[in-house]
Write a protein that holds these residues in place. Structure first.
Motif, PDB file in Angstrom:
ATOM      1  N   HIS A 147       0.838  -1.213   0.000  1.00 58.53           N
ATOM      2  CA  HIS A 147       0.000   0.000   0.000  1.00 58.53           C
ATOM      3  C   HIS A 147       0.871   1.262   0.000  1.00 58.53           C
ATOM      4  O   HIS A 147       0.436   2.313  -0.490  1.00 58.53           O
ATOM      5  CB  HIS A 147      -0.948   0.006   1.196  1.00 58.53           C
ATOM      6  CG  HIS A 147      -2.137   0.899   1.019  1.00 58.53           C
ATOM      7  ND1 HIS A 147      -3.116   0.656   0.079  1.00 58.53           N
ATOM      8  CD2 HIS A 147      -2.496   2.061   1.629  1.00 58.53           C
ATOM      9  CE1 HIS A 147      -4.032   1.621   0.125  1.00 58.53           C
ATOM     10  NE2 HIS A 147      -3.669   2.493   1.056  1.00 58.53           N
ATOM     11  N   ILE A 148       2.077   1.169   0.562  1.00 57.03           N
ATOM     12  CA  ILE A 148       3.024   2.278   0.458  1.00 57.03           C
ATOM     13  C   ILE A 148       3.273   2.600  -1.011  1.00 57.03           C
ATOM     14  O   ILE A 148       3.246   3.761  -1.434  1.00 57.03           O
ATOM     15  CB  ILE A 148       4.356   1.930   1.163  1.00 57.03           C
ATOM     16  CG1 ILE A 148       4.169   1.881   2.678  1.00 57.03           C
ATOM     17  CG2 ILE A 148       5.457   2.928   0.786  1.00 57.03           C
ATOM     18  CD1 ILE A 148       5.407   1.407   3.432  1.00 57.03           C
ATOM     19  N   PHE A 149       3.509   1.562  -1.792  1.00 60.04           N
ATOM     20  CA  PHE A 149       3.747   1.700  -3.231  1.00 60.04           C
ATOM     21  C   PHE A 149       2.497   2.228  -3.940  1.00 60.04           C
ATOM     22  O   PHE A 149       2.562   3.172  -4.735  1.00 60.04           O
ATOM     23  CB  PHE A 149       4.157   0.337  -3.784  1.00 60.04           C
ATOM     24  CG  PHE A 149       4.297   0.280  -5.277  1.00 60.04           C
ATOM     25  CD1 PHE A 149       5.276   1.009  -5.936  1.00 60.04           C
ATOM     26  CD2 PHE A 149       3.453  -0.530  -6.033  1.00 60.04           C
ATOM     27  CE1 PHE A 149       5.409   0.943  -7.315  1.00 60.04           C
ATOM     28  CE2 PHE A 149       3.584  -0.597  -7.409  1.00 60.04           C
ATOM     29  CZ  PHE A 149       4.567   0.138  -8.050  1.00 60.04           C
ATOM     30  N   ASN A 150       1.355   1.626  -3.634  1.00 58.70           N
ATOM     31  CA  ASN A 150       0.105   2.034  -4.280  1.00 58.70           C
ATOM     32  C   ASN A 150      -0.258   3.471  -3.937  1.00 58.70           C
ATOM     33  O   ASN A 150      -0.687   4.243  -4.812  1.00 58.70           O
ATOM     34  CB  ASN A 150      -1.033   1.098  -3.852  1.00 58.70           C
ATOM     35  CG  ASN A 150      -0.852  -0.314  -4.375  1.00 58.70           C
ATOM     36  OD1 ASN A 150      -0.159  -0.518  -5.366  1.00 58.70           O
ATOM     37  ND2 ASN A 150      -1.452  -1.278  -3.718  1.00 58.70           N
ATOM     38  N   HIS A 151      -0.092   3.819  -2.668  1.00 60.92           N
ATOM     39  CA  HIS A 151      -0.397   5.191  -2.254  1.00 60.92           C
ATOM     40  C   HIS A 151       0.497   6.195  -2.969  1.00 60.92           C
ATOM     41  O   HIS A 151       0.057   7.286  -3.353  1.00 60.92           O
ATOM     42  CB  HIS A 151      -0.240   5.337  -0.741  1.00 60.92           C
ATOM     43  CG  HIS A 151      -0.519   6.716  -0.238  1.00 60.92           C
ATOM     44  ND1 HIS A 151       0.482   7.653  -0.028  1.00 60.92           N
ATOM     45  CD2 HIS A 151      -1.684   7.342   0.079  1.00 60.92           C
ATOM     46  CE1 HIS A 151      -0.050   8.779   0.392  1.00 60.92           C
ATOM     47  NE2 HIS A 151      -1.362   8.624   0.475  1.00 60.92           N
ATOM     48  N   ALA A 152       1.761   5.828  -3.156  1.00 57.18           N
ATOM     49  CA  ALA A 152       2.676   6.714  -3.887  1.00 57.18           C
ATOM     50  C   ALA A 152       2.174   6.960  -5.303  1.00 57.18           C
ATOM     51  O   ALA A 152       2.282   8.078  -5.821  1.00 57.18           O
ATOM     52  CB  ALA A 152       4.080   6.093  -3.916  1.00 57.18           C
TER      53      ALA A 152
END
Length: 526
Positions: free
Chosen positions: A316-321
């Motif tokens: 989700h860190i990646f997706n949120h970015a």
């Protein structure tokens, strides 16, 4: 770490068109290098580089494992999109891209350094650089917001320095991995209660959890800050706080377990974040408060004591970015075209700026967890980290709040545009937005494969459960529309809550109070 800084310095000195070309070529090659090191770590395991060839644990070390090199690769690739977006912007001048590249190098240092004092130095310098980037247009409000950010974070990192000093006095070490090994030799965990509390104050401030998030809307949502600065702060830089949270908790893990405490901190952060977002009318502030909310969700996943939830939070860190960077970049284009950031005054995006509307729609579908989009995969993984119905209910409340906020945000897409005449068009900025928006879809479609590729973690999405969650998503949309038309649209209490914010003195007081709560809680459980 040094390459982006040196590149920024070279392009600053050249001050010509060739400098920009050099900048783009470097960033592509740099992303390629990051990918090469990522594949090396994936195939051979963690890489440790001890400066000067000194003994591991005593030397200043750089450490690349699956999480840190993933953060490095994500940052390097996203920077390509940011540089393309800013190509024709007025602020994209030598001083700006020097600072912008320096920030990239400092983030790499935060992700790769294994030495606590070096991490402190990187945080301090990055605080200065971010403050200047916020204030770069020299407008009164931006200068005020930038100075609030600067002083709050300088005081916050002082807690980290004191914590590092206490750890050094106890262990005679500064390396995270070496201290982790030495933790098991402690006679009593109470010996590290104070340093843990101090270091967690800094990390919590950088992560912008409750009650330490008031600086974030000022920094990320300040009116005159360039859109690409808001995008890099919300999309990438704030993740350095989450990364340090993971690393520091691993370091203290042999003697301190605070996952329950930080799970509830994450929930409160997410809850307050979307409530504050609902009360905003400035599109940048809506997005800024939703960064707070999404970080809260990530913290919940990290602290659920579940492997699938942990990797779901990291994904989700990646997706949120991806989707938050897209939203901030498109918000910049919308403001430039409409001349306002008031969500109630912007209408008809699909008719006036169709490609911007498409990119915005894809990002909205990503952040709300629509089926086939990236947010749905990471949220699916986080939800599968528990069989507790209470936790499931909490996650659904967060999803409903996110949906309500972006039903409000999506009203810009429809209706009749108040603007007339030709549309201002920036091909490079538009291309960057569309590519980032489309990435929200493809990183959802290939979510299972990407989690395997990035983290060597296999996740199998159950089709029946995924369909069921898709039906829940539709119900969330219906409820979000009903809430918007019935309550949110008419303002009232939610609008008044949205305008509440802490003063500088209030933020500093909350830091001290947060530290006291941490220490008291630890003293009770140890």
């Amino acid at each position: 770490m040094l390459a982006p800084i040196l590149t920024g310095a070279i392009t600053y000195l050249l001050r010509n068109r060739a400098a920009k070309l050099f900048l783009y070529i470097f960033q592509v090659l740099y992303a390629g290098l990051a990918f090469y090191v990522f594949m090396t770590v994936k195939q051979t395991g963690p890489i440790v580089w001890n400066i000067g060839g000194y003994t591991d644990g005593l030397a200043l070390s750089l450490y690349a494992d699956s999480i840190s090199i993933f953060m490095v690769l994500m940052t390097a690739v996203f920077y390509i999109a940011f540089l393309v977006y800013a190509t024709r912007e007025q602020y994209f001048r030598p001083r700006f891209y020097f600072l912008f590249m320096v920030l990239q190098g400092l983030m790499m240092g935060l992700f790769l350094s294994s030495d606590l004092f070096n991490i402190f130095v990187f945080l301090e310098v990055s605080t200065v650089v971010v403050s200047i980037l916020i204030m770069i247009n020299k407008e009164k409000q931006a200068i005020y917001d930038g100075m609030i950010y600067f002083f709050v974070n300088v005081i916050g990192t002082a807690f980290l320095l004191f914590g590092i000093g206490m750890l050094y006095r106890t262990f005679g070490l500064l390396d995270i991995r070496a201290i982790n090994e030495a933790m098991s030799l402690l006679d009593s965990p109470r010996a590290v209660v104070l340093p843990y509390g101090m270091m967690m104050v800094t990390v919590s401030l950088k992560t912008a959890v409750t009650p330490l998030f008031s600086w974030l809307p000022k920094a990320h949502g300040t009116p005159s800050a360039p859109p690409v600065v808001s995008a890099v702060l919300s999309g990438l830089y704030i993740k350095s706080g989450v990364y340090m949270f993971i690393r520091f908790n691993e370091m203290f893990n042999p003697v301190i377990d605070m996952h329950v405490f930080f799970f509830w901190i994450g929930f409160l952060t997410s809850l307050i974040g979307f409530i504050m977002a609902l009360g905003q009318k400035d599109i940048k502030l809506i997005l800024a408060y939703h960064t707070v909310s999404q970080v809260g969700l990530i913290m919940m996943g990290i602290n659920m004591a579940s492997e699938i939830a942990f990797w779901g939070a990291v994904y989700h860190i990646f997706n949120h970015a991806i989707f938050k960077s897209t939203l901030f970049l498109t918000a910049g284009m919308i403001y430039e075209e409409y001349g306002t950031r008031n969500v109630y005054q912007i209408r008809g995006l699909f008719k006036r700026m169709p490609w911007v509307a498409v990119a915005t729609t894809f990002a909205i579908l990503g952040i709300t967890g629509a089926p086939f989009f990236n947010g749905s995969i990471s949220k699916y993984m986080i939800a599968h980290g528990t069989y507790d119905y209470t936790v499931t209910l909490l996650l659904n409340i967060i999803n409903l709040g996110t949906t309500m906020s972006f039903v409000k945000y999506a009203t810009m897409l429809f209706g009749k545009s108040p603007k007339k005449g030709a549309v201002k068009s920036d091909f490079y900025a538009l291309t960057a937005c569309v590519v980032m928006g489309v990435a929200s879809f493809f990183t959802g479609i290939f979510g299972e494969g990407l989690t395997q590729f990035f983290f060597n973690y296999e996740v199998h999405v159950n089709v029946d459960e995924y369909i069921q969650k898709g039906m829940v998503y539709v119900l969330m949309i219906v409820a979000g529309v009903a809430f918007y038309n019935g309550i949110i649209k008419h303002g009232g209490l939610i609008t008044r809550i949205g305008h509440l914010e802490l003063t500088f003195n209030g933020i500093i007081t909350s830091m001290a109070g947060y530290f006291i709560v941490l220490v008291v809680y630890l003293s009770l459980i140890l």
